[in-house]
Every structure is written in structure tokens, then in C-alpha cells.
Design a protein around this motif. Structure first.
Motif, PDB file in Angstrom:
ATOM      1  N   THR A  16      69.767 -32.818 118.823  1.00 27.81           N
ATOM      2  CA  THR A  16      68.316 -32.750 118.670  1.00 27.81           C
ATOM      3  C   THR A  16      67.896 -31.391 118.105  1.00 27.81           C
ATOM      4  OG1 THR A  16      67.998 -34.371 120.416  1.00 27.81           O
ATOM      5  CG2 THR A  16      66.143 -32.909 119.960  1.00 27.81           C
ATOM      6  N   ASP A  39      67.205 -41.732 119.961  1.00 24.61           N
ATOM      7  CA  ASP A  39      67.703 -41.486 121.313  1.00 24.61           C
ATOM      8  C   ASP A  39      66.673 -41.952 122.344  1.00 24.61           C
ATOM      9  OD1 ASP A  39      68.683 -40.500 123.708  1.00 24.61           O
ATOM     10  OD2 ASP A  39      69.346 -38.598 122.836  1.00 24.61           O
ATOM     11  N   ASP A  43      63.694 -36.979 123.100  1.00 25.90           N
ATOM     12  CA  ASP A  43      63.451 -35.525 123.086  1.00 25.90           C
ATOM     13  C   ASP A  43      62.826 -35.073 121.764  1.00 25.90           C
ATOM     14  OD1 ASP A  43      64.710 -35.334 125.563  1.00 25.90           O
ATOM     15  OD2 ASP A  43      66.675 -34.873 124.684  1.00 25.90           O
ATOM     16  N   ASP A 124      68.054 -38.623 114.365  1.00 31.21           N
ATOM     17  CA  ASP A 124      68.659 -38.029 115.560  1.00 31.21           C
ATOM     18  C   ASP A 124      69.268 -39.145 116.395  1.00 31.21           C
ATOM     19  OD1 ASP A 124      69.412 -36.297 117.567  1.00 31.21           O
ATOM     20  OD2 ASP A 124      67.425 -36.197 118.494  1.00 31.21           O
TER      21      ASP A 124
HETATM   22 MG   LIG Z   1      69.308 -35.125 121.759  1.00 29.20          MG
END
Ligand SMILES: [Mg+2]
Ligand SMILES: Nc1ncnc2c1ncn2[C@@H]1O[C@H](COP(=O)(O)OP(=O)(O)OP(=O)(O)O)[C@@H](O)[C@H]1O
Length: 257
Positions: A16, A39, A43, A124
Motif C-alpha cells: 500500500t 485489498d 487501506d 494495490d
Molecule cells: Mg496493503
């Protein structure tokens, strides 16, 4: 649109942080950028100041990658509402992380095909090699493998390359590794120096330079919801420059493809 994936098959090594650093570099370079948060921890969505800002999220997109669903899952980032958008992550996306039929692995790629307004897409990925990471890598032109100079991270990086290779032979014929980013490098650690040498032996020219140092500025900027290019101090400038170099390498590789 060039699509760059960030993966590791290991938790907490900095996927991230690298995604955010590259997004920061892309905006600084004047690239209209989309970050896809695959994800379930979401985040990236939080760090980019986009939480709760769209009606849908990536889970709905993977259910149905139609253009109207994709549009409803896009939010602007508070970093730069004109240049940076987020395809929102959510805990709900964990539904898609189980074993996935091969004919469904192209759903994220199909969703991204409905868009043409970006100069760059960065994905990500979550830490495991489940359905979500496979979806992500299948949608990519190039994949970055993030690692730290520690034993478990080194072995995970090797597994990540194997996974990229396996996917290229099956669902993602255009997928290529961009290289390995070594993150959280500390100047004076003999164990780290040993692992760095090991990584160099394993991956040779695939190791991207520069390595990313461990700096408090990384966490400070993330905690404040700001980009590293927008954070004061010499450490932030050093990190920003490192991300500029890695982004330039990625853009070059994807324009040659
Ligand atoms: Mg991450
Ligand atoms: N170069 C760095 N210097 C200092 N802190 C860092 C650096 N890289 C990452 N961190 C910190 O380490 C923690 C984990 O990083 P990050 O969340 O980016 O990893 P991740 O691989 O995305 O984790 P996950 O597998 O949970 O998705 C975060 O608190 C982040 O701020």
C-alpha cells in the motif's frame, strides 16, 4: 491505459505504501491516475481520502463489470480531486478472494476496459494469492513485487514471481514482471545486508533502483492523509524522488510494450 500492479504475497511489506508513493509521483508528473484498491482492508481508499465517497465499490464491480457499475464505484481522492481517482475498496470484496473460475479472472480487466480517461492505473493487491490478487494481476501489463530485506519476505518474493509466471501462462498472456522493490531498507543492519545480497543473487537486474529506505516521514504523511510529494522535509523529498524514479521506469516499460 497502462496498468501497473503492486503485489507481494506477504503481509505488511509495503504494497500500500508503494502504491501510494507511485500515485503521488504520478500526480506530480501530471498523469491522470486511477488507483484500484483490491485489498479488503481498504487501506488505500482510506489513505487517499476516498472512504464512503462512492455508492458502490470494487466488490460490486467484480460481481458485474459493466460501465455503469464501474462509474458508481469511482471516487475522487482528497489528494487531488482533478488528477486522482480511486476505485473504492471494501471489506465486501473478500467474497471474491476464494478460488475463482478461470473464466471469471478477467472481470477487473473488463471493468478497466470501460474506462479511457486515465494515463495510468495502479492496482494495490491484498497479501495472499487468492481470487483478488489473481484478478488484479490478470488486469495488469506489469507487476511490481514488493519485499523487505528479511527471510520470509525474500521467499514470498520468489513465490510472487512464480505466481506471475503461472498467470502469464494461463489467464494473463500480456502480464510481465516490472521488478522487485526492496522497501524499508535500513542503512546499518548486517542481517538486512545479507538478505539484500540474497535478493540480488535471486533477481539480478529485476531489482529496481533505488531501494526505498525506512523513514518516519512515510508513516507521518500517510497518517495525515497527505501524499509524500506534499509532505515537508528532506526524508519525504528523498522518498518522493525514489518513487519518481520507479514510476518513470514503469511508464517506460509499459510504453515500450
Ligand atoms: Mg496493503
Ligand atoms: N519505507 C517505509 N518506511 C517507514 N514505514 C513504512 C515504510 N513502508 C511501509 N511502512 C509502514 O509499514 C506498515 C505496513 O505498510 P503497508 O500497509 O504499506 O504494507 P502492505 O504490504 O500494504 O500491508 P498489507 O499486507 O496489510 O496490505 C505501515 O504502517 C506503513 O506506514
Amino acid at each position: 491505459m497502462p496498468v501497473l500492479g503492486v503485489c507481494s504475497l506477504k503481509g505488511g511489506v509495503g504494497k500500500t505504501s508503494i502504491t501510494l508513493g507511485l500515485a503521488s509521483a504520478a500526480v506530480a508528473a501530471g498523469l491522470r491516475t486511477l488507483v484500484v484498491d483490491l485489498d479488503p482492508q481498504a487501506d488505500t481508499t482510506l489513505a487517499l481520502g476516498a472512504t464512503g465517497a462512492a455508492a458502490q465499490d470494487v466488490a460490486a464491480v467484480l460481481d458485474n463489470p459493466a460501465d455503469y457499475v464501474v462509474k458508481s464505484a469511482l471516487a475522487v481522492s482528497s489528494w487531488d480531486p482533478d488528477m486522482l481517482d480511486v476505485l473504492m475498496g471494501s471489506a465486501d470484496s473478500a467474497r471474491h478472494d476464494g478460488p475463482t473460475y478461470e473464466h471469471r479472472l478477467g472481470r477487473l480487466a473488463t471493468a478497466l476496459d470501460t474506462l479511457d480517461e486515465y494515463d495510468l492505473v495502479i492496482i494495490d493487491c491484498p497479501p495472499s494469492l487468492g481470487g483478488l490478487t489473481r484478478q488484479g494481476l490478470t488486469a495488469c501489463d506489469r507487476a511490481l513485487v514488493v519485499t523487505e530485506p528479511g527471510l520470509f519476505s525474500v521467499t514470498a518474493a520468489a513465490r510472487a514471481f512464480k505466481a506471475i509466471d503461472d498467470l502469464r501462462r494461463s489467464s494473463a498472456p500480456h502480464l510481465q514482471p516490472l521488478g522487485v522493490v526492496i522497501n524499508r531498507v535500513r542503512a546499518r543492519s548486517s542481517e538486512q545486508a545479507y538478505r539484500q545480497a540474497e535478493l540480488e543473487g535471486m533477481f539480478g537486474p529485476l531489482i529496481l533502483s533505488p531501494m526505498i529506505p525506512e523513514r518516519a516521514a512515510m508513516q507521518q504523511a500517510q497518517g495525515a492523509g497527505r501524499s509524500i510529494h506534499d509532505w515537508p522535509g528532506a526524508s519525504a523529498a528523498e522518498l518522493a524522488q525514489a518513487f519518481d524514479s520507479i514510476l518513470a521506469r514503469g511508464m517506460r516499460a509499459m510504453s515500450e510494450a
